[in-house]
Design an enzyme around this catalytic site. Structure first.
Site, PDB file in Angstrom:
ATOM      1  N   LYS A 244      -9.375  11.807 -18.642  1.00 38.36           N
ATOM      2  CA  LYS A 244     -10.199  12.114 -17.470  1.00 38.36           C
ATOM      3  C   LYS A 244     -10.673  10.835 -16.794  1.00 38.36           C
ATOM      4  O   LYS A 244     -10.583  10.692 -15.574  1.00 38.36           O
ATOM      5  CB  LYS A 244     -11.389  12.973 -17.904  1.00 38.36           C
ATOM      6  CG  LYS A 244     -12.179  13.522 -16.748  1.00 38.36           C
ATOM      7  CD  LYS A 244     -13.301  14.427 -17.252  1.00 38.36           C
ATOM      8  CE  LYS A 244     -12.772  15.751 -17.782  1.00 38.36           C
ATOM      9  NZ  LYS A 244     -13.510  16.252 -18.931  1.00 38.36           N
TER      10      LYS A 244
ATOM     11  N   ARG B  23     -19.351  13.807 -19.856  1.00 35.04           N
ATOM     12  CA  ARG B  23     -18.259  14.594 -20.435  1.00 35.04           C
ATOM     13  C   ARG B  23     -17.418  13.737 -21.365  1.00 35.04           C
ATOM     14  O   ARG B  23     -17.213  12.563 -21.109  1.00 35.04           O
ATOM     15  CB  ARG B  23     -17.288  15.075 -19.346  1.00 35.04           C
ATOM     16  CG  ARG B  23     -17.870  15.986 -18.321  1.00 35.04           C
ATOM     17  CD  ARG B  23     -16.835  16.188 -17.217  1.00 35.04           C
ATOM     18  NE  ARG B  23     -17.441  16.678 -16.011  1.00 35.04           N
ATOM     19  CZ  ARG B  23     -17.336  17.953 -15.586  1.00 35.04           C
ATOM     20  NH1 ARG B  23     -16.638  18.816 -16.281  1.00 35.04           N
ATOM     21  NH2 ARG B  23     -17.919  18.327 -14.482  1.00 35.04           N
TER      22      ARG B  23
ATOM     23  N   GLY C  93     -11.661  22.820 -24.582  1.00 32.06           N
ATOM     24  CA  GLY C  93     -12.733  23.578 -25.228  1.00 32.06           C
ATOM     25  C   GLY C  93     -13.196  23.007 -26.542  1.00 32.06           C
ATOM     26  O   GLY C  93     -14.104  23.539 -27.164  1.00 32.06           O
TER      27      GLY C  93
ATOM     28  N   MET D  30     -14.194  19.730 -27.112  1.00 34.14           N
ATOM     29  CA  MET D  30     -15.145  18.624 -27.065  1.00 34.14           C
ATOM     30  C   MET D  30     -16.325  18.992 -26.163  1.00 34.14           C
ATOM     31  O   MET D  30     -16.312  19.993 -25.475  1.00 34.14           O
ATOM     32  CB  MET D  30     -14.441  17.378 -26.543  1.00 34.14           C
ATOM     33  CG  MET D  30     -13.236  16.975 -27.385  1.00 34.14           C
ATOM     34  SD  MET D  30     -13.733  16.150 -28.910  1.00 34.14           S
ATOM     35  CE  MET D  30     -14.513  14.732 -28.174  1.00 34.14           C
TER      36      MET D  30
ATOM     37  N   ARG E 188      -5.111  18.127  -9.883  1.00 31.37           N
ATOM     38  CA  ARG E 188      -4.130  18.325 -10.957  1.00 31.37           C
ATOM     39  C   ARG E 188      -2.897  18.987 -10.358  1.00 31.37           C
ATOM     40  O   ARG E 188      -2.965  19.530  -9.245  1.00 31.37           O
ATOM     41  CB  ARG E 188      -4.701  19.191 -12.076  1.00 31.37           C
ATOM     42  CG  ARG E 188      -5.219  20.508 -11.586  1.00 31.37           C
ATOM     43  CD  ARG E 188      -5.914  21.287 -12.684  1.00 31.37           C
ATOM     44  NE  ARG E 188      -6.566  22.455 -12.088  1.00 31.37           N
ATOM     45  CZ  ARG E 188      -7.409  23.234 -12.742  1.00 31.37           C
ATOM     46  NH1 ARG E 188      -7.741  22.966 -13.991  1.00 31.37           N
ATOM     47  NH2 ARG E 188      -7.936  24.284 -12.157  1.00 31.37           N
TER      48      ARG E 188
ATOM     49  N   HIS F   7      24.309  45.594 -30.506  1.00 32.88           N
ATOM     50  CA  HIS F   7      25.263  45.962 -29.463  1.00 32.88           C
ATOM     51  C   HIS F   7      24.544  46.187 -28.134  1.00 32.88           C
ATOM     52  O   HIS F   7      24.965  45.691 -27.086  1.00 32.88           O
ATOM     53  CB  HIS F   7      26.026  47.214 -29.906  1.00 32.88           C
ATOM     54  CG  HIS F   7      26.974  47.712 -28.870  1.00 32.88           C
ATOM     55  ND1 HIS F   7      26.669  48.722 -27.996  1.00 32.88           N
ATOM     56  CD2 HIS F   7      28.217  47.303 -28.534  1.00 32.88           C
ATOM     57  CE1 HIS F   7      27.694  48.930 -27.182  1.00 32.88           C
ATOM     58  NE2 HIS F   7      28.643  48.080 -27.494  1.00 32.88           N
TER      59      HIS F   7
ATOM     60  N   ARG G 108      36.539  39.527 -24.040  1.00 27.39           N
ATOM     61  CA  ARG G 108      36.752  40.352 -25.232  1.00 27.39           C
ATOM     62  C   ARG G 108      37.758  41.431 -24.885  1.00 27.39           C
ATOM     63  O   ARG G 108      37.404  42.475 -24.353  1.00 27.39           O
ATOM     64  CB  ARG G 108      35.423  40.962 -25.683  1.00 27.39           C
ATOM     65  CG  ARG G 108      34.520  39.956 -26.388  1.00 27.39           C
ATOM     66  CD  ARG G 108      33.075  40.350 -26.316  1.00 27.39           C
ATOM     67  NE  ARG G 108      32.601  40.194 -24.937  1.00 27.39           N
ATOM     68  CZ  ARG G 108      31.351  39.865 -24.616  1.00 27.39           C
ATOM     69  NH1 ARG G 108      30.447  39.665 -25.550  1.00 27.39           N
ATOM     70  NH2 ARG G 108      30.994  39.749 -23.356  1.00 27.39           N
TER      71      ARG G 108
ATOM     72  N   ARG H  68      40.314  36.343 -25.769  1.00 26.32           N
ATOM     73  CA  ARG H  68      40.233  36.470 -27.222  1.00 26.32           C
ATOM     74  C   ARG H  68      40.974  37.727 -27.660  1.00 26.32           C
ATOM     75  O   ARG H  68      40.714  38.808 -27.145  1.00 26.32           O
ATOM     76  CB  ARG H  68      38.788  36.566 -27.679  1.00 26.32           C
ATOM     77  CG  ARG H  68      38.686  36.625 -29.199  1.00 26.32           C
ATOM     78  CD  ARG H  68      37.273  36.810 -29.669  1.00 26.32           C
ATOM     79  NE  ARG H  68      36.748  38.108 -29.311  1.00 26.32           N
ATOM     80  CZ  ARG H  68      35.490  38.488 -29.556  1.00 26.32           C
ATOM     81  NH1 ARG H  68      34.652  37.656 -30.134  1.00 26.32           N
ATOM     82  NH2 ARG H  68      35.079  39.685 -29.218  1.00 26.32           N
TER      83      ARG H  68
ATOM     84  N   SER I  69      36.409  27.335 -29.794  1.00 28.84           N
ATOM     85  CA  SER I  69      35.254  27.958 -29.151  1.00 28.84           C
ATOM     86  C   SER I  69      34.338  28.441 -30.266  1.00 28.84           C
ATOM     87  O   SER I  69      34.743  29.240 -31.116  1.00 28.84           O
ATOM     88  CB  SER I  69      35.698  29.117 -28.262  1.00 28.84           C
ATOM     89  OG  SER I  69      34.559  29.716 -27.679  1.00 28.84           O
TER      90      SER I  69
ATOM     91  N   CYS J 120      30.809  30.316 -27.159  1.00 31.38           N
ATOM     92  CA  CYS J 120      30.832  31.603 -26.467  1.00 31.38           C
ATOM     93  C   CYS J 120      29.889  32.603 -27.116  1.00 31.38           C
ATOM     94  O   CYS J 120      29.870  33.763 -26.759  1.00 31.38           O
ATOM     95  CB  CYS J 120      32.246  32.155 -26.411  1.00 31.38           C
ATOM     96  SG  CYS J 120      32.946  32.503 -28.024  1.00 31.38           S
TER      97      CYS J 120
ATOM     98  N   TYR K 197      32.145  22.784 -22.814  1.00 29.95           N
ATOM     99  CA  TYR K 197      31.483  23.759 -21.953  1.00 29.95           C
ATOM    100  C   TYR K 197      30.654  24.735 -22.782  1.00 29.95           C
ATOM    101  O   TYR K 197      30.831  24.832 -23.998  1.00 29.95           O
ATOM    102  CB  TYR K 197      32.512  24.554 -21.119  1.00 29.95           C
ATOM    103  CG  TYR K 197      33.418  25.440 -21.936  1.00 29.95           C
ATOM    104  CD1 TYR K 197      33.016  26.728 -22.303  1.00 29.95           C
ATOM    105  CD2 TYR K 197      34.663  24.991 -22.354  1.00 29.95           C
ATOM    106  CE1 TYR K 197      33.836  27.536 -23.072  1.00 29.95           C
ATOM    107  CE2 TYR K 197      35.492  25.790 -23.120  1.00 29.95           C
ATOM    108  CZ  TYR K 197      35.072  27.074 -23.478  1.00 29.95           C
ATOM    109  OH  TYR K 197      35.876  27.861 -24.250  1.00 29.95           O
TER     110      TYR K 197
END
Lengths: 911, 911
Positions: free
Chosen positions: B33, B103, B112, B114, B347, B470, B577, B633, B797, B865, B885
């Protein structure tokens, strides 16, 4: 001067000089057979005179496109002259003819692949002379026709079937069923027919000139190196094609030239027992084949001392010399021609497992070999043989021929057993334990609550399951012969019968199970029991113990097993499956209660009631293993395994409901409703515990974390027992093992809680217990993060069954009777990874785990407690990986002791 | 001279010099601060005068046992004199009193934890003066009682509840419901009561002397560093205990001293849209709390230009300066005291996802920040927000308060959806697709043959299943909001209803599903749809693409998905798939036939009939991905997944048998028998396919090896499609992927066979196709032996779903609704390894695999994948591991593009 292509058997030093002297090089140069004969010659063993044409000559022949190297044939003729001189016989001579054999002999044996021509030197004239000399017309024409036949097929490429057809026709004409039924004139006719056949097929006469015969035979042997079948054999066996073959040309000797002739075979020690020799048979005035063919009654070799005392003494002296030269029991062929002994061949003799052990031990005691050598000579299978009754091969063959073979399956636990079929565990127990009947327990597959029946049975047979199915594991554990996955058997438990094809086997029928080979027979077959207390075996294993670095522990859940394993040499318990103790009749209901309740109070009651049982079991184990470590694995299997089978429960419920419908009295109705309710409650719990992949589900440490009271009770039992046995004066070293961890935090949480409990127990009793806390490494993640694990574990034990399943992604129970079989047959996997540790994958994980673990804790104890701990190839790998110990079932402990010694000795040799 | 313990806000350069100049050190020295206020001061922002007592002073105070360092208090008084001078006010003066705040301010924020004391300098006399000055008695007594209350609790340790009780009693007496209802005299009474309470509790008077107040407050703030709660907070947050806290003493300013006073809050840009600012509220002649409390109607900040044009201009200038200094949108508090503007705090401002994106892009375009910075500022969640309709928080709160929250479950697929409940897939399809109704499909769990219903539904809800069940996978795949594992719902499919507690929901009732937070509401909630075509988003992602190294592909099984993913920036398909294509109505019967038959001819017929369908699908995918790679695949799931559910089949059979009993005609009887037979055949096959651990069973490459015709058909379809699309002028790059390998031989055998087929197809059609063959790495063994695998695979993969299951030994479906929840709650696992890649275990295996693979094949393409491909933390790991990738569902592609850029930029920064 041409290069030296031909070496007399007496010229081995020259060959050594030329090749540099290494025996391996000499073997490569003269071939296996040639170098062996020359070696015998050198040490003064009387072998027939002869010589070897080198592999170098063969290679030169091949690279020049098929002509003999310059000078080679002259050297052959020169060597031949020396053979004539040595034998006093003349090649092609009529009076005392020298016959020769011409055989191939490569560096590595290629049985049946290469060519041989015998009796070279025979022709019409020589045959007549030989008949005069031996008086055995049948022998001479048989020899002659062999020459024509072998020469015709080997040298000229006439199909052998053409020759065999002539013999078959002759047999038919003369009414003989075998060749032995043919007489001298038959063979003379056959010889003539062969010569005609030869002329017809080749367009020329069979060469009368012995030198032409020899030359063509030598040429053919050289060429046979590159024959298609030899090339393919070498491809398959991984033998280089560049080695070439040598040709061995040797005088033929005859043991049938009169009463001063003989022929026989002899082993230098007993192949059956390993006792002192010689052992063998011989015939006076006979040819080699007669001894083997069984046409004439042979004499025991010991009788030779009576009939030919001089020869007998010479033979015994030769046997001693050969044993001390080859440092092993020898199996040799000999011929006595006119009083002169000749050794035609010697090789290491075949022997039984018992003989192998005794011979190795005796030879070491005689100073012939070192103790290291003795230990290395005995194979794990030979040790294993001592621990199981067996069916002899003869017995099995007879039974098979009698149509008694019912089915084949997986040979999961070796040994032979006969008994009456019992289709459930309770009946098996009643018959086996109470009535003392021999029982074979037969089930589609077994479950943990079948164990009491399996224990009471002599053997186990299932139609489903694989090499690590429950049945297989328990059978091996208790040394019960077992065949599992015999899929051809249809077992109908309801009808109390099973069928194999059209055959029906009913409960109580006799069955014989061969767990060594995986066969099942109808009826009772004769078994042979080897001697367990064999003094040579004990001696050999005690030597093995001196050499090995790897320690050997046992997997044992009951004090009886532990005691037996200790007798067999176990140095501790590597795995006690503490949950197995729960399966006894008084305990299972308590465990059920623990599983069924949701109330902490009831759960605690059940566990408190189980505590004394577990403590008692541990006390027994600690006493049995006094002074040695005992690894206690906390509960591992999923809870549903302790509840009744789902299908059985459904059937029971159906039956109860039908009875409910027909209930006669109100009281009956009430009772039935209570029973149905209780079963429905179990069913519901069972369903709530059902998982799609139980192998990867709620088990192991996961149970310990979700039901801490259970593992706390187990730890309390362990330490109370340890305190009690310590107070009795025993030495106790418990090692508490947490199963199926995959993250160090699991271990941290459990260890803290369990060590607190251990402290409470020992402090309350004022006893100090030296113990360790550790974990099984059975998930790949535990292995990969072993450095973290070791920060919290004082020992590792590799659970390679599960580790293999997870590393491959293979469920063993499904796969071993499914695709894994296809994989092994197709060679996609070189071996079953559940039988032999997969070095490339699982072994790599173990290596990572050991290195990482010891990087944090250098004295980390690392063991293996999976089924692999009893498998020889896996034990060798465990040694190389630097494990502290292997743990296996009691019956495999002696095998493991031997293999561990092999591992250490081989390592020493390769250093 | 004593050491300098006290720094005026204007002395930041001195602090920098003393600490060495690094901002981090200055922060440590002056606290967060203090350094922030000093920093604003330096750049000319008008902050209230004040000064900071350093953390060094605090540490000296603590180590000396609680006395101020020598010279410190003198320095405080000296600094205070300068504050008086700067403000023209006098501390303790009656005319124009200076009030102070005191402060704490440590290096790291400890919200909260201090202590703070405000309004220091007030006493009875000063209060009276202040009333005269402000004319606001209520404000002054409220301020005074706050001082007494804070001082009493912080400095003297009087429990705050004692003070609050006084306020509560006063509220009750005056009939006020909130503090706002209390008037000036109430606060005056409260102040008096507080002073009495203080005297009663401490035995002494509240210190009238302002310097005594300040001294004691400073002492208390120092001491609060080692309070128990602060110590525990630091332990938990990992903040070192040695840092100490600074103390900030600052003049209080008042916005309620007349019409030339004001107070307000302002954001420099719109927090809702990110549009240009300022945005905010203010009040003339008011105190700060009034703006927030909502007691008075606030003015929009733009109106300040009318009411205080000079201040407004200054504020806008300050806003620009603060933005350019802090390089972010600021949220600031200001007060105008007698025409003088003071900034009390600034801020970084909170903002919506849309605003975050626009602000980042605008600031980069304005040159305030770099494009790299803009990309780094936006979080993955903010990007994700654009792709799903949402319920606003307000809407959810209102619904919850109305008792409409039915259940909570796992938030597996984000977004909000409302619709009518359908309890099966067929009904969902009829309602959703044919009748165009909004549908929420509700099932206990879903299966592959539910997909058509899921596609037709707006949202998905299940009572079972985990994050990778699933339902979860399919929902994420298609961007359908979904909540799974809502275990409190009891779904009774038979009765077409579900219950949640006592509430019953029937088929057709309205339901709202929030997949973002995992909540289910009764009825229809209002949704908000963000703009998908947001130009700032497009710009930001295009920048991200310039920075990232990791490529982004998508998991897509249908051409429609592929097209959408391409729009979102996918650079290819990382996983198709192929078996998903089988689940359409015309195809499934053909697959059934293939599975059911034992006749090779019938099997071939079925496969031949499937071929054109598969080819057509691939053509669509290749067209959609023109010029980009498509990983196909080969069939992966166990065959039983394609057959009907076991229980459903049993029920169907029972129903048919009952109909059989009641059959009226012979014809009906015949038909029923046929139907029963066909179902019984399926049942039998289903049972023969049942495995104890299907996850580790007959699937993946194992199917390909046991039923080669199936994979050959698939490869033929791929290459026929590739040829056709190439002929159309398309660019096609198929990558054929073999799943679940664990040994290189599997790959070798399959690859040879499949490449033969590919060659046959392409040669027959005369088209050249550039393709790759590769494998999924989803068993630990495949990863461990990646060098062998790479010898036979052109790409890897990582299938991290299965790899995680096997590495941990955890079945995700069972665990995610079972023990895994307990594990996460207990902190045994830091996070769900199925949501975020486990770096220590699975990540280690990936690292091994990539290194070994590239040691053999340096250009090896490595992708991921599994579901992790769309998870930000996992994408960062993938970048570090050097993957080529990541592949994720279409809706996650933009997120992946952003995170991949983050990864690259962070790496660059840390270099």
């Amino acid at each position: 001067m041409w290069k030296k292509w031909v070496y007399l058997f007496s010229e081995i030093e020259k060959a050594e000089k030329y090749t540099g002297g290494q025996w391996d090089d000499v073997r490569g140069f003269l071939g296996g057979k040639g170098s062996g004969l020359a070696d015998m010659k050198r040490i003064g063993i009387p072998v027939p005179p002869g010589f070897t044409v080198t592999t170098e000559a063969c290679n030169t022949f091949i690279s020049s496109g098929g002509t003999f190297p310059r000078g080679m044939w002259d050297q052959v003729r020169e060597a031949l002259r020396k053979v004539e001189k040595a034998t006093g016989k003349q090649f092609g001579g009529r009076e005392n003819p020298l016959l020769l054999s011409c055989r191939s002999g490569a560096k590595f044996s290629m049985p049946g692949m290469m060519d041989t021509v015998l009796n070279i030197g025979l022709n019409d004239e020589v045959a007549k002379g030989l008949i005069q000399m031996t008086g055995d017309e049948r022998f001479v024409y048989d020899a002659y026709r062999r020459l024509v036949q072998m020469f015709g097929s080997v040298v000229m490429g006439i199909p052998d079937t053409a020759f065999e057809a002539v013999i078959a026709a002759t047999r038919k004409k003369s009414g003989a069923t075998t060749d032995a039924g043919l007489g001298a004139s038959d063979w003379e006719n056959i010889t003539e027919a062969f010569l005609r056949l030869y002329r017809h097929r080749t367009g020329g006469d069979f060469p009368e000139d012995p030198f032409a015969q020899l030359r063509l035979a030598t040429d053919a042997v050289f060429k046979s190196w590159n024959s298609r079948r030899a090339t393919e054999y070498r491809n398959a066996a991984g033998i280089p094609h560049t080695l070439g073959t040598a040709v061995n040309i040797m005088a033929m000797v005859f043991g049938n030239m009169g009463p001063d002739c003989a022929t026989g075979v002899a082993m230098t020690r007993s192949g059956a027992t390993g006792g002192p020799g010689p052992e063998g048979d011989y015939l006076l005035n006979a040819q080699g084949e007669d001894v083997v063919a069984g046409i004439r009654q042979t004499q025991d070799i010991t009788h030779l001392r009576v009939e030919m005392p001089g020869v007998a003494a010479e033979l015994e002296e030769i046997a001693r010399r050969l044993e001390s030269h080859y440092r092993d029991m020898q199996d040799l062929e000999f011929t006595v021609e006119r009083g002169k002994l000749r050794i035609l061949q010697t090789r290491d003799g075949k022997r039984t497992a018992m003989a192998a052990v005794r011979i190795a031990v005796d030879m070491a005691d005689e100073g012939l070999i070192s103790r290291e050598e003795a230990v290395l000579r005995v194979t794990p299978d030979q040790i294993d043989f001592f621990f199981h009754p067996q069916f002899e091969k003869k017995t099995r063959t007879t039974a098979r021929e009698a149509g008694r073979l019912l089915a084949t399956g997986l040979n999961v636990s070796p040994g032979a057993a006969c008994g009456m079929v019992a289709f459930d565990a309770d009946l098996a127990e009643v018959w086996g334990k109470k009535q003392g009947k021999p029982v074979i327990m037969v089930r589609p597959e077994t479950r943990p609550d079948d164990v009491h029946g399996m224990l009471a049975a002599r053997g186990i047979l299932t139609s489903r399951g694989g090499r690590t199915s429950h049945a297989a594991l328990v059978a091996r554990q208790f040394g019960k012969p077992a065949v599992v996955g015999a899929a051809d058997l249809k077992i109908d438990i309801g009808r109390r019968e099973m069928t194999a094809g059209h055959l029906v086997i009913r409960e109580g029928d006799w069955l014989s199970v061969d767990g060594t080979v995986g066969e099942v027979y109808r009826g009772e077959l004769e078994t042979v029991v080897p001697n367990l207390e064999d003094p040579w075996l004990m001696k050999l294993l005690s030597w093995a113990d001196q050499f090995r670095r790897l320690r050997v522990r046992t997997n044992a859940d009951y004090p009886g097993d532990a005691e037996r394993a200790r007798e067999y040499g176990a140095e501790g318990i590597g795995l006690c499956r503490t949950e197995h103790m729960f399966f006894e009749p008084r305990r299972l209901p308590l465990l059920h209660k623990m599983i069924m309740t949701d109330l902490p109070v009831e759960r605690k009651e059940a566990l408190d009631a189980l505590l004394p049982f577990q403590r008692e079991d541990f006390e027994g184990l600690f006493r049995a293993m006094n002074g040695k470590p005992v690894v206690c694995r906390l509960i591992d299997p999923p809870l549903h395994e302790f509840l009744p089978d789902h299908v059985a429960l459904m059937n029971e419920l159906s039956a109860l409901k039908i009875r409910l419908k027909n209930a006669a009295t109100l009281e009956e109705l009430d009772n039935l409703i209570t029973e149905i309710n209780s079963r429905q409650k179990i069913l519901k719990r069972l369903e709530s515990l059902t998982e799609s992949n139980p192998m990867l589900g709620m088990r192991g440490v996961r149970l310990g974390i979700l039901i801490p009271e259970l593992t706390v009770m187990q730890v309390r039992a362990i330490f109370e027992a340890a305190c009690n046995v310590t107070r009795e004066g025993g030495e106790v070293y418990p090692e508490v093992m947490i199963p199926l961890t995959s993250h160090v935090n699991e271990l941290r949480v459990q260890r803290e809680m369990l060590e607190d409990e251990a402290r409470r127990v020992t402090e309350a009793r004022g006893v100090r217990i030296g113990y360790k806390f550790g974990t099984m490494i059975e998930t790949p993640r535990a292995a990969l993060t072993a450095d973290e694990m070791a920060s919290c574990a004082e020992f590792f034990s590799f659970g390679t069954n599960d580790l293999t399943q997870m590393t491959f992604g293979i469920s063993r129970d499904d796969a071993e009777t499914g695709f894994l079989i296809r994989y092994l047959r197709a060679g996609i996997l070189p071996e079953n990874p559940f039988a032999t540790l997969d070095q490339g994958g699982v072994g790599q994980l173990m290596d990572i785990a050991i290195r990482k673990g010891r990087s944090v804790r250098p004295d980390l104890e690392c063991g293996i407690c999976g089924e692999h701990g009893g498998d020889p190839a896996s034990i060798l790998l465990c040694h190389r990986l630097g494990l502290t110990y292997v743990s296996c079932s009691p019956f495999r402990v002696p095998v493991a002791r031997l293999v561990a010694a092999h591992a250490a000795l081989r390592e020493k040799r390769s250093e």
